[in-house]
Design an enzyme around this catalytic site. Structure first.
Site, PDB file in Angstrom:
ATOM      1  N   SER A 134      36.596  23.072  53.263  1.00  0.00           N
ATOM      2  CA  SER A 134      36.134  23.786  52.081  1.00  0.00           C
ATOM      3  C   SER A 134      35.251  24.978  52.461  1.00  0.00           C
ATOM      4  CB  SER A 134      35.420  22.791  51.170  1.00  0.00           C
ATOM      5  OG  SER A 134      35.511  23.215  49.864  1.00  0.00           O
TER       6      SER A 134
ATOM      7  N   LYS B  39      35.756  27.837  55.593  1.00  0.00           N
ATOM      8  CA  LYS B  39      35.634  29.306  55.633  1.00  0.00           C
ATOM      9  C   LYS B  39      34.804  29.678  56.867  1.00  0.00           C
ATOM     10  CE  LYS B  39      34.874  29.096  50.534  1.00  0.00           C
ATOM     11  NZ  LYS B  39      36.119  28.906  49.873  1.00  0.00           N
TER      12      LYS B  39
ATOM     13  N   TRP C 160      42.706  25.012  42.873  1.00  0.00           N
ATOM     14  CA  TRP C 160      41.597  25.977  42.886  1.00  0.00           C
ATOM     15  C   TRP C 160      41.583  26.752  44.212  1.00  0.00           C
ATOM     16  CZ3 TRP C 160      38.797  28.573  39.804  1.00  0.00           C
ATOM     17  CH2 TRP C 160      37.498  28.996  40.100  1.00  0.00           C
TER      18      TRP C 160
ATOM     19  N   HIS D 265      41.241  17.904  46.692  1.00  0.00           N
ATOM     20  CA  HIS D 265      40.312  18.548  47.601  1.00  0.00           C
ATOM     21  C   HIS D 265      39.533  17.497  48.404  1.00  0.00           C
ATOM     22  CE1 HIS D 265      38.098  22.133  48.679  1.00  0.00           C
ATOM     23  NE2 HIS D 265      36.956  21.549  48.401  1.00  0.00           N
TER      24      HIS D 265
HETATM   25  C1  GTR Z   1      34.185  25.204  45.303  1.00  0.00           C
HETATM   26  C2  GTR Z   1      34.333  26.628  45.691  1.00  0.00           C
HETATM   27  C3  GTR Z   1      35.353  26.712  46.771  1.00  0.00           C
HETATM   28  C4  GTR Z   1      35.132  25.667  47.852  1.00  0.00           C
HETATM   29  C5  GTR Z   1      34.407  24.420  47.414  1.00  0.00           C
HETATM   30  C6  GTR Z   1      33.581  23.668  48.426  1.00  0.00           C
HETATM   31  O1  GTR Z   1      33.483  24.947  44.155  1.00  0.00           O
HETATM   32  O2  GTR Z   1      34.688  27.363  44.531  1.00  0.00           O
HETATM   33  O3  GTR Z   1      35.456  28.024  47.260  1.00  0.00           O
HETATM   34  O4  GTR Z   1      34.638  26.197  48.986  1.00  0.00           O
HETATM   35  O5  GTR Z   1      33.538  24.609  46.383  1.00  0.00           O
HETATM   36  O6  GTR Z   1      33.105  24.200  49.405  1.00  0.00           O
HETATM   37  O7  GTR Z   1      33.341  22.492  48.165  1.00  0.00           O
END
Ligand code: GTR
Length: 428
Positions: A263, A267, A354, A405
């Site tokens: 997540s 990045k 997302w 996720h």
């Molecule tokens: C979300 C965000 C994403 C992702 C995620 C995370 O809410 O919009 O870009 O990185 O969080 O890191 O859990």
């Protein structure tokens, strides 16, 4: 069920409610507006890049510079002094399965010190330096495994009542609460070491105008706050600092260190892997917008969404591209391209819309021309691979799994299959 999914979902729900007033979220492939990616193999003065040498000497530095300037921000030249202290070693950890080391990286400037606590496990039965996974954790080292020997983080972390984390502070109650994301014993059993630290050690994950955490020791780059080191860059800087230690540890094979992140930490792992070529393999798990997903593909989270919700993740310059993705001088296929010729693996989850799974896949696909310059086999077409069937092509790996996720056992097994393959080729 992966508890992080619940947390992620509730964060996202609040976010969607706040967004819905002024923004439309697109999840429909047919409604993605047309876009044209920036040329990856044409230099700023129009020269066509045709060899690996020209990529390394001309185009690669240009692209690193563009990402620093417009997205992630610059690491200032004057970095603090860093000292590594061994806080503890235990050669009989995890019921004899591991050698445990607690290493503290102290970032020192005048009277201020920031401490990054690195937790390392090495398989106890290793007979030679081991390959190792390095990844940051969200909730502190104590959350990755219930073992009572792991110190509880003192850093600011995100609240997560399901993980017993309230008031942004961890207690012993949170031991092992995120262990579903960290199959420590299985990693050791497969012959890998694991190193982890809490991302909050480097920079607390909230917007304070880049003042706290490591920012307090670094100061703005070139006295210009528009390209100042972002939080994602601060976390990536933590990864490269961890690497400074890991490569000195004789029990670790320094040419087989894998950087991994989930997540927002995916990045950071991609950015760290791009700028620090000591990482042998780079793995991005569900990293989405600002990570593996193409910014120009308007699907799921957009540049404006991410800059609105998390103003501190990227530098101020990135905010200029809210609703103007097509004007960005880079896109995320170029970030993957910076990893070439080293192996890279991008993974998505079917329900993680997302993060735009197809946009994550397209980035690795469009990085192909760079890998090809190095003579590597590449992903041949832009059709999303079948669910739960990893695609390996030369130095590129990708999978999309069922589910939401999160980083799961399935993901870890596939990553270790992939690194087994690449490292065994090297060993021969
Ligand atoms: C979300 C965000 C994403 C992702 C995620 C995370 O809410 O919009 O870009 O990185 O969080 O890191 O859990």
């Amino acid at each position: 069920m992966n508890k992080k999914v619940t947390l992620g979902s509730s964060i996202c729900l609040i976010f969607f409610l706040s967004l819905s007033a002024h923004s439309q979220i697109n999840y429909d492939k047919a409604k993605v507006p047309e876009y044209k990616l920036p040329e990856i193999l044409v230099s700023s003065n129009g020269r066509k890049i045709q060899t690996a040498e020209d990529w390394i000497n001309i185009r690669r530095p240009e692209i690193v510079n563009l990402f620093e300037e417009y997205m992630y921000g610059r690491i200032p030249e004057a970095v603090p002094e860093i000292k590594f202290e061994t806080a503890k070693t235990n050669s009989n950890a995890l019921c004899g399965k591991a050698i445990q080391k607690n290493i503290v990286a102290c970032f020192i400037k005048e009277r201020d010190t920031i401490r990054m606590e690195l937790l390392i496990f090495i398989p106890a039965d290793a007979t030679k330096p081991v390959p190792l996974f390095l990844g940051m954790n969200f909730y502190g080292n104590q959350s990755v495994h219930p073992d009572s020997e792991i110190p509880v983080t003192k850093s600011y972390i995100l609240n997560n009542p399901e993980f017993n984390i309230l008031n942004h502070t961890a207690t012993g109650e949170s031991r092992g609460t995120d262990s579903a994301s960290w199959p420590v014993e299985r990693i050791l059993e497969r012959g890998y070491g694991l190193a982890t630290f809490c991302y909050g050690d480097l920079d607390p994950d909230f917007d304070d105008g880049f003042k706290n955490g490591i920012h307090s020791l670094l100061g703005p780059a070139e006295k210009n706050d528009s390209n100042e080191l972002s939080s994602i860059s601060a976390w990536a800087y933590g990864l490269t600092t961890a690497m400074d230690y890991l490569e000195t540890d004789g029990q670790i094979n320094k040419s087989q260190i894998v950087v991994i992140g989930h997540s927002r930490l995916g990045k950071a792992a991609l950015w760290a892997g791009a700028i620090d070529q000591r990482f042998a393999v780079i793995i991005s798990n569900n990293s989405g917008c600002g990570g593996a997903a193409l910014s120009r593909r308007i699907a799921g989270e957009t540049v404006k969404d991410i800059n609105t919700m998390f103003p501190h993740w990227f530098s101020k310059n990135f905010h200029v591209f809210n609703d103007k993705e097509n004007e960005l001088p880079v896109d995320q296929h170029m970030l993957i391209g910076l990893i070439a010729p080293r192996p890279v693996y991008v993974a998505s989850a079917e329900q993680d819309k997302w993060a735009d799974p197809y946009g994550e896949f397209l980035s690795i696909f469009h990085a192909g021309p760079i890998y090809k310059l190095f003579g590597s086999e590449i992903i041949q077409n832009d059709t999303l691979p079948e669910i739960n069937k990893p695609l390996w092509a030369g130095q590129m790996g990708y999978h999309i799994r069922t589910g939401d996720h999160g980083i799961t056992r399935f993901d870890w097994e596939k990553y270790m299959d992939y690194t087994d393959y690449h490292f065994s080729r090297e060993d021969k």
